[in-house]
Design a protein around this motif. Structure first.
Motif, PDB file in Angstrom:
ATOM      1  N   ASN A  54       0.783  -1.230   0.000  1.00 42.25           N
ATOM      2  CA  ASN A  54       0.000   0.000   0.000  1.00 42.25           C
ATOM      3  C   ASN A  54       0.814   1.279   0.000  1.00 42.25           C
ATOM      4  O   ASN A  54       0.283   2.345  -0.305  1.00 42.25           O
ATOM      5  N   PHE A  55       2.136   1.210   0.336  1.00 40.55           N
ATOM      6  CA  PHE A  55       2.855   2.480   0.521  1.00 40.55           C
ATOM      7  C   PHE A  55       2.899   3.312  -0.765  1.00 40.55           C
ATOM      8  O   PHE A  55       2.859   4.526  -0.698  1.00 40.55           O
ATOM      9  N   ARG A  56       2.972   2.664  -1.946  1.00 37.55           N
ATOM     10  CA  ARG A  56       3.004   3.448  -3.186  1.00 37.55           C
ATOM     11  C   ARG A  56       1.680   4.190  -3.404  1.00 37.55           C
ATOM     12  O   ARG A  56       1.602   5.091  -4.223  1.00 37.55           O
ATOM     13  N   TRP A  57       0.639   3.804  -2.650  1.00 39.94           N
ATOM     14  CA  TRP A  57      -0.668   4.461  -2.757  1.00 39.94           C
ATOM     15  C   TRP A  57      -0.818   5.639  -1.805  1.00 39.94           C
ATOM     16  O   TRP A  57      -1.871   6.280  -1.765  1.00 39.94           O
ATOM     17  N   GLN A  58       0.221   5.916  -0.999  1.00 38.50           N
ATOM     18  CA  GLN A  58       0.133   7.073  -0.099  1.00 38.50           C
ATOM     19  C   GLN A  58       0.063   8.362  -0.912  1.00 38.50           C
ATOM     20  O   GLN A  58       0.752   8.506  -1.934  1.00 38.50           O
ATOM     21  N   LEU A  66      11.635  -0.146  -0.726  1.00 37.12           N
ATOM     22  CA  LEU A  66      12.164  -0.691  -1.979  1.00 37.12           C
ATOM     23  C   LEU A  66      11.097  -0.649  -3.071  1.00 37.12           C
ATOM     24  O   LEU A  66      11.379  -0.363  -4.235  1.00 37.12           O
ATOM     25  N   ASP A  67       9.855  -0.934  -2.686  1.00 41.71           N
ATOM     26  CA  ASP A  67       8.780  -0.878  -3.680  1.00 41.71           C
ATOM     27  C   ASP A  67       8.582   0.558  -4.174  1.00 41.71           C
ATOM     28  O   ASP A  67       8.358   0.781  -5.376  1.00 41.71           O
ATOM     29  N   ILE A  68       8.676   1.526  -3.259  1.00 46.67           N
ATOM     30  CA  ILE A  68       8.546   2.935  -3.674  1.00 46.67           C
ATOM     31  C   ILE A  68       9.680   3.291  -4.642  1.00 46.67           C
ATOM     32  O   ILE A  68       9.461   3.955  -5.655  1.00 46.67           O
ATOM     33  N   ALA A  69      10.892   2.818  -4.341  1.00 45.81           N
ATOM     34  CA  ALA A  69      12.033   3.108  -5.228  1.00 45.81           C
ATOM     35  C   ALA A  69      11.774   2.565  -6.632  1.00 45.81           C
ATOM     36  O   ALA A  69      12.039   3.228  -7.638  1.00 45.81           O
ATOM     37  N   ARG A  70      11.215   1.352  -6.700  1.00 46.34           N
ATOM     38  CA  ARG A  70      10.863   0.765  -8.014  1.00 46.34           C
ATOM     39  C   ARG A  70       9.772   1.566  -8.697  1.00 46.34           C
ATOM     40  O   ARG A  70       9.801   1.798  -9.903  1.00 46.34           O
TER      41      ARG A  70
END
Ligand code: NAD
Ligand code: 89Y
Length: 343
Positions: free
Chosen positions: A124-128, A182-186
């Protein structure tokens, strides 16, 4: 829009956010819940008015009557529960971390592919809201082509009181929190070709590492640093903010503490407040995460209804999970790990 009926497995600490999120999602509702702990089942069942309650997931699938399952248990049960969903042809959402090992995660993707059902990892963090704002700023071309980035999460927040299991595992911050970073970095700078990492344990009361510094070579040539810590005490506690710095060919971008986004280019500097909304059921400082729970669940409902692949599908999340495995391998060997060798 027809309502999708969902079932949720795992009524623990974080599932309460997911249940609130489902109440807000348009087009989906939870009709059954399951937890092997009858106490947790009762608490969540009564709080959210869910009458169909199970202590056995197999029995819940056998009774059926739902279109998807939301798996909110801790990592060791993920593979068995996703495989159960696949065996019953029920689309599944699975909490992060995907699985105990990359081999398990690959088997889960294969099982869902073979059954022809969608699998989404609850990443979910990329959805912030602030992360989405960074993505939009880059997409607008405001800073040109990014060539360098830093994705930083440094905190002294006590996560162990709500999630005591985090103190027990051999692995801690990369698997639990760094996985999001790491997912946000991607998500922001694209897939990763190779990485190297260093870790430390500062808190003597826990078993795993609570500090990690990871250097990423992105496939497009950009370089970034992911640095995470739960051993950092600061004047103003930033939990759970991810701070971002991106340098591009035409400018730069800074997401700083307090949810302020600053974009600088030849036209000048623009500062924007990108703070998350405090949803009625949310509480500070968790509201940033809580809003993203609602957002990813709405995305799931929309994607399932329109038969579209989700942003954090099982196949996509293998590429994030591979970075977790690579970071542990690199920290142990002190060598650079090529991500392609893992996928
Ligand atoms: P928890 O231990 O509080 O809750 C897990 C619940 O699942 C427990 O009530 C347990 O009895 C139940 N359970 C376990 N195996 C089961 C099974 N086979 N069948 C039925 N019930 C079962 O854990 P938590 O803190 O709520 O964490 C759950 C997951 O959420 C973890 O994977 C964690 O990493 C993740 N999490 C995600 C975020 C995020 O922002 N995405 C935040 C916090 C936690
Ligand atoms: O479990 C973690 C997560 O996914 O987000 C924050 C957290 O609750 C503690 O690190």
């Amino acid at each position: 829009m027809p309502d999708l009926k969902g079932a949720l497995i795992g009524c623990g600490f974080f599932a309460v956010n997911q249940m609130h999120g489902w109440n807000d999602v348009k087009g989906a509702a939870i009709v059954a819940i399951c937890d092997r702990d009858p106490e947790r089942l009762k608490i969540v069942g009564e709080q959210f008015g869910i009458e169909r309650r199970y202590t056995d997931a197999g029995q819940m699938f056998a009774d059926g009557g739902f279109d998807f399952v939301d798996i909110a248990t801790t990592v060791n049960s993920h593979r068995a529960l996703v495989e159960l969903a696949a065996a019953n042809n029920i689309p599944a959402i699975c909490q992060k971390p995907f699985a105990p090992t990359l081999a398990d995660a690959k088997a889960m993707v294969a099982a869902c592919d073979a059954a022809g059902i969608p699998l989404m990892i609850h990443e979910n963090f990329r959805w912030q809201t602030p992360i989405q704002a960074v993505r939009k700023a880059l997409d607008s071309g405001a800073i040109g082509t990014p060539f360098w980035g830093r994705f930083s999460f440094r905190s002294g927040y006590d996560v162990f009181s709500g999630q005591p299991y985090l103190a027990e595992g051999k692995r801690f911050i990369i698997e639990d929190l760094g996985i999001h970073t790491l997912d946000i970095a991607r998500y922001i700078l694209g897939d990763v070709a190779s990485l190297s990492a260093r870790t430390k344990r500062v808190n003597p009361k826990i078993n795993g590492e609570d500090v990690a510094t990871i250097l990423l070579d992105h496939e497009n040539g950009a370089t970034s640093i992911v640095d995470v810590s739960y051993a950092t005490k600061q004047a103003i506690e930033p939990f759970p903010e991810t701070l971002i710095e991106i340098d591009g060919t035409d400018g730069s971008l800074r997401l700083s503490q307090g949810y302020e986004l600053q974009v600088t280019n030849a036209e000048g500097t623009v500062n924007t407040d990108v703070a998350p909304t405090l949803l009625p059921w949310a509480s500070r400082p968790w509201h940033n995460i809580q809003e993203s729970v609602y957002a990813i669940q709405q995305h799931w409902a929309d994607s399932l209804l329109h038969r579209k692949e989700t942003s954090t599908s099982g196949a996509d999340n293998l590429k994030t999970f591979a970075l977790v495995e690579a970071a542990y391998a690199s920290a142990a060997s002190k060598a650079t790990v090529e991500i392609g060798t893992l996928l």
